[in-house]
Design a protein around this motif. Structure first.
Motif, PDB file in Angstrom:
ATOM      1  N   LEU A 145       0.828  -1.208   0.000  1.00 13.87           N
ATOM      2  CA  LEU A 145       0.000   0.000   0.000  1.00 13.87           C
ATOM      3  C   LEU A 145       0.860   1.255   0.000  1.00 13.87           C
ATOM      4  CD1 LEU A 145      -2.715  -1.086   2.583  1.00 13.87           C
ATOM      5  CD2 LEU A 145      -2.959  -0.965   0.098  1.00 13.87           C
ATOM      6  N   SER A 146       1.897   1.284   0.829  1.00 14.27           N
ATOM      7  CA  SER A 146       2.730   2.489   0.894  1.00 14.27           C
ATOM      8  C   SER A 146       3.590   2.645  -0.349  1.00 14.27           C
ATOM      9  CB  SER A 146       3.606   2.458   2.146  1.00 14.27           C
ATOM     10  OG  SER A 146       4.521   1.366   2.109  1.00 14.27           O
ATOM     11  N   GLY A 147       4.110   1.539  -0.868  1.00 16.10           N
ATOM     12  CA  GLY A 147       4.974   1.623  -2.041  1.00 16.10           C
ATOM     13  C   GLY A 147       4.250   2.053  -3.292  1.00 16.10           C
ATOM     14  N   LEU A 148       2.952   1.801  -3.342  1.00 14.15           N
ATOM     15  CA  LEU A 148       2.173   2.114  -4.538  1.00 14.15           C
ATOM     16  C   LEU A 148       1.243   3.305  -4.328  1.00 14.15           C
ATOM     17  CD1 LEU A 148       1.232  -1.582  -5.339  1.00 14.15           C
ATOM     18  CD2 LEU A 148       2.961  -0.205  -6.513  1.00 14.15           C
ATOM     19  N   GLY A 149       1.351   3.942  -3.190  1.00 12.78           N
ATOM     20  CA  GLY A 149       0.332   4.915  -2.811  1.00 12.78           C
ATOM     21  C   GLY A 149       0.544   6.338  -3.268  1.00 12.78           C
ATOM     22  N   ASP A 150       1.762   6.704  -3.692  1.00  8.50           N
ATOM     23  CA  ASP A 150       2.009   8.126  -3.953  1.00  8.50           C
ATOM     24  C   ASP A 150       2.455   8.447  -5.370  1.00  8.50           C
ATOM     25  OD1 ASP A 150       4.553   7.109  -3.957  1.00  8.50           O
ATOM     26  OD2 ASP A 150       5.251   8.207  -2.184  1.00  8.50           O
ATOM     27  N   GLY A 151       2.445   7.452  -6.255  1.00  7.43           N
ATOM     28  CA  GLY A 151       2.789   7.728  -7.646  1.00  7.43           C
ATOM     29  C   GLY A 151       4.267   7.818  -7.931  1.00  7.43           C
ATOM     30  N   VAL A 152       5.114   7.477  -6.968  1.00 13.95           N
ATOM     31  CA  VAL A 152       6.564   7.474  -7.175  1.00 13.95           C
ATOM     32  C   VAL A 152       7.020   6.032  -7.315  1.00 13.95           C
ATOM     33  CG1 VAL A 152       8.808   8.095  -6.223  1.00 13.95           C
ATOM     34  CG2 VAL A 152       6.831   9.590  -5.846  1.00 13.95           C
ATOM     35  N   MET A 153       7.505   5.658  -8.487  1.00  9.47           N
ATOM     36  CA  MET A 153       7.861   4.271  -8.758  1.00  9.47           C
ATOM     37  C   MET A 153       9.227   3.943  -8.183  1.00  9.47           C
ATOM     38  SD  MET A 153       7.947   2.182 -12.378  1.00  9.47           S
ATOM     39  CE  MET A 153       9.617   2.575 -12.901  1.00  9.47           C
ATOM     40  N   GLY A 154       9.292   2.886  -7.399  1.00 13.56           N
ATOM     41  CA  GLY A 154      10.566   2.425  -6.890  1.00 13.56           C
ATOM     42  C   GLY A 154      11.400   1.748  -7.970  1.00 13.56           C
ATOM     43  N   THR A 155      12.701   1.854  -7.851  1.00 13.33           N
ATOM     44  CA  THR A 155      13.640   1.202  -8.768  1.00 13.33           C
ATOM     45  C   THR A 155      14.723   0.531  -7.930  1.00 13.33           C
ATOM     46  OG1 THR A 155      15.110   3.115  -8.933  1.00 13.33           O
ATOM     47  CG2 THR A 155      13.240   3.028 -10.475  1.00 13.33           C
ATOM     48  N   LEU A 156      15.585  -0.240  -8.574  1.00 17.65           N
ATOM     49  CA  LEU A 156      16.672  -0.864  -7.837  1.00 17.65           C
ATOM     50  C   LEU A 156      17.648   0.167  -7.292  1.00 17.65           C
ATOM     51  CD1 LEU A 156      17.431  -4.036  -9.976  1.00 17.65           C
ATOM     52  CD2 LEU A 156      16.420  -3.937  -7.700  1.00 17.65           C
ATOM     53  N   ASP A 157      17.804   1.279  -7.995  1.00 12.39           N
ATOM     54  CA  ASP A 157      18.669   2.346  -7.493  1.00 12.39           C
ATOM     55  C   ASP A 157      18.014   3.129  -6.365  1.00 12.39           C
ATOM     56  OD1 ASP A 157      20.705   1.751  -9.281  1.00 12.39           O
ATOM     57  OD2 ASP A 157      19.866   3.039 -10.840  1.00 12.39           O
ATOM     58  N   ALA A 158      16.692   3.222  -6.388  1.00 11.51           N
ATOM     59  CA  ALA A 158      15.951   3.934  -5.348  1.00 11.51           C
ATOM     60  C   ALA A 158      14.708   3.124  -4.997  1.00 11.51           C
ATOM     61  CB  ALA A 158      15.573   5.335  -5.822  1.00 11.51           C
ATOM     62  N   PRO A 159      14.898   2.002  -4.294  1.00 12.76           N
ATOM     63  CA  PRO A 159      13.756   1.120  -4.003  1.00 12.76           C
ATOM     64  C   PRO A 159      12.838   1.712  -2.951  1.00 12.76           C
ATOM     65  CG  PRO A 159      15.718   0.314  -2.899  1.00 12.76           C
ATOM     66  CD  PRO A 159      16.148   1.472  -3.752  1.00 12.76           C
ATOM     67  N   ARG A 160      11.572   1.324  -3.001  1.00  9.96           N
ATOM     68  CA  ARG A 160      10.635   1.692  -1.948  1.00  9.96           C
ATOM     69  C   ARG A 160      10.805   0.758  -0.762  1.00  9.96           C
ATOM     70  NH1 ARG A 160       6.754   5.295  -3.536  1.00  9.96           N
ATOM     71  NH2 ARG A 160       6.813   5.651  -1.283  1.00  9.96           N
ATOM     72  N   ASN A 161      10.561   1.280   0.419  1.00 10.29           N
ATOM     73  CA  ASN A 161      10.615   0.491   1.654  1.00 10.29           C
ATOM     74  C   ASN A 161      11.897  -0.341   1.726  1.00 10.29           C
ATOM     75  OD1 ASN A 161       7.918   1.340   2.400  1.00 10.29           O
ATOM     76  ND2 ASN A 161       7.158  -0.097   0.863  1.00 10.29           N
ATOM     77  N   PRO A 162      13.057   0.313   1.806  1.00  9.57           N
ATOM     78  CA  PRO A 162      14.322  -0.418   1.703  1.00  9.57           C
ATOM     79  C   PRO A 162      14.593  -1.425   2.817  1.00  9.57           C
ATOM     80  CG  PRO A 162      14.690   1.914   2.218  1.00  9.57           C
ATOM     81  CD  PRO A 162      13.254   1.776   1.849  1.00  9.57           C
ATOM     82  N   GLN A 163      13.824  -1.405   3.883  1.00 14.13           N
ATOM     83  CA  GLN A 163      13.996  -2.406   4.943  1.00 14.13           C
ATOM     84  C   GLN A 163      13.017  -3.574   4.818  1.00 14.13           C
ATOM     85  OE1 GLN A 163      16.654  -2.004   6.883  1.00 14.13           O
ATOM     86  NE2 GLN A 163      16.965  -0.135   5.670  1.00 14.13           N
ATOM     87  N   ALA A 164      12.133  -3.521   3.833  1.00 14.94           N
ATOM     88  CA  ALA A 164      11.066  -4.518   3.716  1.00 14.94           C
ATOM     89  C   ALA A 164      11.601  -5.803   3.079  1.00 14.94           C
ATOM     90  CB  ALA A 164       9.910  -3.959   2.888  1.00 14.94           C
ATOM     91  N   ASN A 165      11.677  -6.856   3.886  1.00 16.57           N
ATOM     92  CA  ASN A 165      12.140  -8.153   3.377  1.00 16.57           C
ATOM     93  C   ASN A 165      11.058  -9.222   3.443  1.00 16.57           C
ATOM     94  OD1 ASN A 165      11.981  -8.740   6.092  1.00 16.57           O
ATOM     95  ND2 ASN A 165      14.037  -9.615   6.254  1.00 16.57           N
ATOM     96  N   GLY A 166       9.803  -8.797   3.638  1.00 18.42           N
ATOM     97  CA  GLY A 166       8.699  -9.744   3.698  1.00 18.42           C
ATOM     98  C   GLY A 166       8.301 -10.262   2.336  1.00 18.42           C
ATOM     99  N   GLY A 167       7.243 -11.047   2.313  1.00 22.74           N
ATOM    100  CA  GLY A 167       6.873 -11.770   1.098  1.00 22.74           C
ATOM    101  C   GLY A 167       5.882 -11.076   0.190  1.00 22.74           C
TER     102      GLY A 167
END
Length: 373
Positions: A145-167
């Motif tokens: 929800l947070s990663g997709l909620g604001d219109g800013v696409m995460g990339t490998l250079d700037a990933p969303r939720n960089p501590q998120a290691n869940g499934g």
């Protein structure tokens, strides 16, 4: 089959039928595993046995006020398939950046998590986003929800939720493996890039790449053990792979320890991070006597049973095809007609895409279902 990336393959009739069966098996199997696991998610093994008997959960439980209800794992998997088809269609325009098309698909899923129903004014959303039954919150991961909620696409250079290691990213990534015309390293890379849109820890996105490569090998007719070895080889080239690699190696080791038991499943980590969730799914698929046995093993533990059940179902369904799926679970599966339609559309796009659309001439019905915009 001769294949050269993204839908320009030359397919015989028997190969088309086999591929469609594997695609259906992957998506329906994942949905069945998800629906089974939703009745066991985060309940201890002791609690499952007290509620359902000595064998634990053996059938759908009533969850979300119905039997056979799916969770966000299946919702997001379906939107992954939708995004992959849309990427192929948009290629006609000269625009070719699948991670962006997948991000847009996931954003369409995000709308289903807060709107009451489809908005007919959004004519470019395509048919899947107009399926009313998908407008339901089914315990979505907060990182999605947070990663997709604001219109800013995460990339490998700037990933969303960089501590998120869940499934939450790996659970939606099996469809990347159905791109059988792609080379495995490209399948791995696309899955990883799309996972980083919500889960920025290396385990969160590398496990997604591993599941995609394993599924890719199975869809091409390889055996599961060889598929896991191929995934390990791809993981070894990536920084931060240790957690996922170690989890998969523990799964392979558990196979050699004797008869499968819930205790061996729980020893793999109960799906506490994406790597351990993938390890449980892989282990249960490797030791499965049949799909029913494998799925019940994958959901009867004290962790994220919906997640591990979904991924195990993806793997076993791809390996064995749709006809091996237990019909007693198929008949009650929520959204089965939608899953089947999407699976068949994907198989048709991958095997006969040039007959459906191109830069000069396209079938209007196809573009209405999967708009280029």
């Amino acid at each position: 089959m001769s294949a050269a990336g993204g839908g320009n393959a030359i397919w015989g009739r028997a190969e088309q039928q086999d591929f469609r069966s594997r695609v259906r098996g992957c998506l329906l199997g994942g949905a069945i595993g998800d629906a089974l696991g939703s009745g066991a998610a985060h309940a201890s093994l002791d609690a499952l046995r007290q509620a359902h008997g000595a064998e634990g959960l053996t059938d759908y439980a009533v969850v979300f006020e119905q039997r056979g209800a799916i969770t966000d794992a299946t919702q997001l998997t379906l939107f992954t398939v939708d995004g992959l088809i849309r990427a192929q269609v948009r290629r006609d325009t000269g625009a070719w950046h699948p991670p962006t098309d997948l991000y847009r698909a996931y954003r369409r899923w995000a709308v289903t998590q807060h709107d009451w129903g489809p908005d007919e004014r959004r004519t470019d959303d395509g048919w899947l986003a107009r399926e009313e039954w998908l407008y339901a919150r089914r315990d979505p991961a907060r990182e999605c929800l947070s990663g997709l909620g604001d219109g800013v696409m995460g990339t490998l250079d700037a990933p969303r939720n960089p501590q998120a290691n869940g499934g939450g990213a790996v659970m939606r990534s099996a469809p990347f493996g159905l791109l059988v015309g792609w080379e495995p390293q490209l399948v791995f890379q696309l899955a990883v890039e799309c996972a980083a849109q919500t889960h920025g820890h290396p385990t969160g996105y590398l496990a997604a790449g591993a599941l995609a490569v394993i599924t890719h090998s199975l869809a091409r007719g390889e055996d599961l053990d060889s598929a896991v070895q191929k995934a390990l080889a791809h993981l070894a080239t990536r920084p931060g792979h240790d957690e996922t690699t170690d989890a998969l190696k523990r799964a392979l080791g558990a196979v050699r320890q004797g008869m499968p038991t819930p205790a061996r499943v729980e020893a793999l980590g109960e799906g506490g991070h994406a790597g351990s969730a993938l390890a449980i799914a892989v282990y249960c698929a490797l030791v499965a006597e049949d799909i029913r046995h494998g799925l019940l093993l994958a959901v009867n533990h004290g962790g994220a049973s919906d997640l591990t059940g979904a991924m195990c179902g993806n793997l076993l369904g791809t390996l064995h095809g749709e006809t091996a799926l237990p019909p007693v679970w198929l008949v009650e599966l929520e959204g089965r007609a939608t899953v089947l339609q999407l699976a068949d559309d994907f198989a048709m796009e991958m095997t006969q895409g040039p007959a459906l659309h191109g830069p000069g001439n396209s079938a209007p019905g196809w573009l209405a279902r999967y708009p280029r915009a």
